[in-house]
Each structure stands twice: as structure tokens, then as C-alpha cells.
Design a protein around this motif. Structure first.
Motif, short mmCIF file in Angstrom:
data_model
loop_
_atom_site.label_atom_id
_atom_site.label_comp_id
_atom_site.label_asym_id
_atom_site.label_seq_id
_atom_site.Cartn_x
_atom_site.Cartn_y
_atom_site.Cartn_z
N ARG A 49 0.82 -0.92 -0.04
CA ARG A 49 -0.13 -0.11 0.08
C ARG A 49 1.02 1.19 0.12
N ALA A 50 0.30 2.33 -0.75
CA ALA A 50 1.43 3.55 -0.98
C ALA A 50 0.29 4.82 -1.22
N PRO A 51 0.76 5.85 -0.72
CA PRO A 51 -0.02 6.97 -0.91
C PRO A 51 -0.22 6.99 -2.54
N PRO A 158 -7.14 7.96 -1.32
CA PRO A 158 -5.95 8.69 -0.87
C PRO A 158 -4.75 7.64 -0.76
N SER A 159 -5.05 6.17 -0.80
CA SER A 159 -3.74 5.55 -0.81
C SER A 159 -4.42 4.20 -1.85
N LEU A 160 -3.26 3.64 -2.49
CA LEU A 160 -3.59 2.57 -3.43
C LEU A 160 -2.91 1.30 -3.30
N VAL A 161 -3.22 0.26 -3.52
CA VAL A 161 -2.80 -1.08 -3.11
C VAL A 161 -2.32 -1.37 -4.85
N VAL A 162 -0.97 -1.79 -4.62
CA VAL A 162 -0.12 -2.13 -6.07
C VAL A 162 0.38 -3.41 -5.92
N ALA A 163 -0.13 -4.30 -6.65
CA ALA A 163 0.49 -5.67 -6.87
C ALA A 163 1.32 -5.75 -8.16
N ARG A 178 1.25 -4.72 -13.30
CA ARG A 178 0.74 -4.28 -12.11
C ARG A 178 -0.74 -4.19 -12.06
N LEU A 179 -1.26 -4.37 -10.87
CA LEU A 179 -2.61 -4.24 -10.57
C LEU A 179 -3.02 -3.33 -9.62
N VAL A 180 -3.26 -2.13 -9.96
CA VAL A 180 -3.51 -0.98 -9.13
C VAL A 180 -5.01 -1.18 -8.63
N LEU A 181 -5.22 -0.92 -7.28
CA LEU A 181 -6.46 -0.88 -6.60
C LEU A 181 -6.83 0.28 -5.75
N PRO A 182 -7.68 0.71 -5.65
CA PRO A 182 -8.20 1.51 -4.58
C PRO A 182 -8.12 0.78 -3.19
#
Length: 366
Positions: A49-51, A158-163, A178-182
Motif C-alpha cells: 500500500r502506498a499514498p 488517498p492510498s492505493l494497493v499495488v500488486a 501491475r494491478l492497481v486498486l483503491p
């Protein structure tokens, strides 16, 4: 050969925002790549998880962004492929094999998206149910995002989960998916603070006009048009490449700049609301200096006086503007030489020759 990296530290997997997601994607990637004929090995996978700004800044340049299907008003996430993986999928679809080395990165196109979208959808479908992974929607078949700035306009979390999956595409080529999810649904986002008892407390705040912001980034065609002129039909039919057509007096000061419907679309008369400009040169190049906007109302007849008896503003045009002079009908077509111009109307001075526009002065304060 296709392969997958070891699962890694079990404690790190447990601390991941979505435990098992990267592992499920890696296993699905290997199966889908093998079925597509792509030599791919997952060398590293991660999920963190990242901003929002940090996560978006970490995406590669010229990446292909495939937004996932989402209900109206929601952003469900996106699959992001780097240029090397995108090109490999295009090469598989067109040549039947991927090249050994990647080409220079370039902006993705709709054709690239059409080749990559089925692959991304199969990877997401293959990850469903593995290691407790939930079902994720497939990429939207009608969309792909052009750049990170456009993507940032859609993401409100405000933050995203990046696999992330780091891939080896053969011995000399690498790629990433990459899979980018809220990290939370839009309904869970904090709203603006509203004092209790306020009239606005019972209704939601208006959403920012993101569609307008995206529209204003689009490029439009700008047309520069000189004033029309009238020549005999015989002269028109005799024109050849290389001929010179003399312009009326004041034509250089009557340039019109128009874009979209201002340039004669379906909304009204041609040129309505267009900008007026003067043709000249700057730094050795042709240039136009803006002089103002044309009125939206229908223009008055040429030569008519303005209200109050004042003459209309002619800008830099000559004192004697070109006038349409009635001519008696010709009894027979008049032959005209390509290099000969139509005779000037009575009372108007003859037009001087233009030596490749060399007499145009530089424009000031463009």
C-alpha cells in the motif's frame, strides 16, 4: 519456459494489504503466458500500500493503463503493463512470437490495448479464488488511459494497493505487470466537514468536474483563413501549380483563426465568433498576431457605416478596402494566362507584387 518465483517470506505475505494477491496473480500469469506462447517467468512479486501520488509516480513511463469495469461514479482499479510487455503481446498477436529484445518505449495506442486487454482479463480471471483472492472485474473493453495525468484525475482514494509482477521475457528482455486498486471504496472516503444543522448537511457536495478537466486537455484543430476574394471563372479554371493569386488590399490584416464549431461547424455561420489576426512573420517563420474576436452577430455589409456615423475599425487594413464591383456579363469566356492577374477595379490602385512575402514586417509582442 514459464516459471514462478518462490512465495517469499510468509510473514511479509501476512502483512500485505491483500495477502496472497501477488501470489495468485503470479500463478495465473504463468498459466496464461504459457497458453499464449509467451516465454515468461515471474522473477519477483510484491503487494504493498502506498499514498496515491507515490503509487502513481512509481508507474513506468508510456505504460498501457487498462481501467477495470466499475459502476458509475466508482473507480475499481487498473491493470498497468510496461512498454516491453505491451510490445511482446502485440508481437505474439501479429508475428506469432516475441522478439528477443524490446523496442524503444513509445506511447501506447488503442491497437496495443486491443492486444493486451484479453491477456490482462485472463490473468485476473485466473487469479480468482487462489490464496483467498477475490474476484476482480475485467478491463473495460472500451477504454484505455493515455497517461498518468489522466489516470490521476480518476483516482480519488488517498492510498492505493499495488500488486507488482517483475517478469523475465526470455534471456534478454524484461517486463512488469501491475494491478492497481483503491484501498477503500468511494463510499468509505471521508467527505467534507459540514457543521451540524447546516442546510448542506442533508445533501452531498457537488463532485469536481473531472470530465471538463479531461476535455480541456484535448487537442483541437486551429484553422487560419484569409478573407475570400472574387476572380473570374476563366481565371479560376486556368490556375496551375506555381501561379500567383494577388490578394486584395488589407487581406493580411483580415486573417481569421477558428477552431471546432467556430470554424464553420453546425452551430452557425462560418467564422462566427472567430478571432481576428494579422499575418506576418517572426523569427523567419510565418506568424499571426491576434487583434480581437469577431462579433457573434451577423456582420454588416461591407462599406456600411457604424452606428453614430463612425467608420468601422479596420485595424491594419488599407484605407481603401476591396469592394465588389458589378461587371457586365461577358459574351464569351475570356481566356486568361496563368501568370496574368485580373485587372483592378476602377478607382482602386494596382496591387504590388509580393516577393515570397518578404515585405512582411516582424510582429511585435506575440
Amino acid at each position: 519456459m514459464a516459471g514462478i518465483a518462490p512465495a517469499g517470506d510468509a510473514a511479509a505475505q501476512a502483512d500485505a494489504p491483500l495477502p496472497g494477491l501477488d501470489r495468485a496473480l503470479a500463478e495465473a500469469m504463468v498459466r496464461v503466458a504459457a497458453g499464449a506462447g509467451l516465454d515468461a517467468m515471474v522473477e519477483r512479486q510484491s503487494c504493498a500500500r502506498a499514498p496515491r501520488d507515490t503509487a502513481l509516480a512509481g508507474l513506468p513511463g508510456h505504460a498501457l493503463i487498462l481501467p477495470l469495469r466499475a459502476p458509475p461514479g466508482e473507480w475499481a482499479g487498473a491493470v498497468v503493463l510496461d512498454p516491453s510487455l505491451t510490445d511482446a503481446l502485440v508481437e505474439i498477436g501479429t508475428l506469432g512470437r516475441a522478439e528477443r529484445t524490446a523496442r524503444k518505449a513509445r506511447p501506447p495506442t488503442r491497437i496495443d490495448a486491443s492486444f493486451a486487454r484479453p491477456f490482462a482479463a485472463q490473468v485476473l480471471a485466473g487469479a480468482e479464488g487462489r490464496h483467498g483472492t477475490a474476484r476482480y472485474p475485467a478491463p473495460d473493453p472500451g477504454r484505455h488511459v493515455a497517461d498518468m495525468r489522466a489516470l490521476a484525475l480518476e483516482v480519488e482514494a488517498p492510498s492505493l494497493v499495488v500488486a507488482e509482477l517483475a517478469l523475465a521475457l526470455g534471456a534478454e528482455r524484461a517486463g512488469t505487470l501491475r494491478l492497481v486498486l483503491p484501498d477503500r471504496p468511494r463510499a468509505a472516503l471521508p467527505g467534507p466537514a459540514v457543521p451540524e444543522g447546516s442546510a448542506k448537511a442533508s445533501r452531498s457536495e457537488p463532485e469536481p468536474d473531472r470530465a471538463r478537466e479531461t476535455l480541456l486537455r484535448a487537442h483541437v484543430r486551429l484553422e487560419a483563413t484569409l478573407p475570400p476574394l472574387s476572380i473570374p471563372l476563366a481565371r479560376l479554371t486556368a490556375l496551375r501549380v506555381g501561379d500567383t493569386v494577388p490578394l486584395p488590399l488589407g487581406a493580411l490584416g483580415g486573417l481569421r483563426l477558428a477552431a471546432g464549431r467556430l470554424g464553420g461547424g453546425h452551430g452557425g455561420p462560418r467564422g462566427e465568433g472567430a478571432l481576428r489576426a494579422r499575418l506576418g512573420q517572426q523569427d523567419g517563420m510565418r506568424a499571426a498576431k491576434l487583434q480581437g474576436a469577431r462579433p457573434a452577430a451577423a456582420p454588416a455589409a461591407e462599406g456600411a457605416a457604424a452606428p453614430g456615423g463612425a467608420l468601422p475599425d479596420l485595424g491594419d487594413a488599407a484605407a481603401a478596402p476591396p469592394a465588389r464591383v458589378a461587371r457586365p456579363p461577358a459574351t464569351a469566356p475570356q481566356a486568361a494566362r496563368p501568370e496574368a492577374a485580373a485587372p483592378p477595379a476602377a478607382g482602386l490602385p494596382a496591387l504590388a507584387d509580393l516577393d515570397d512575402m518578404a515585405d512582411l514586417s516582424d510582429l511585435k509582442a506575440m
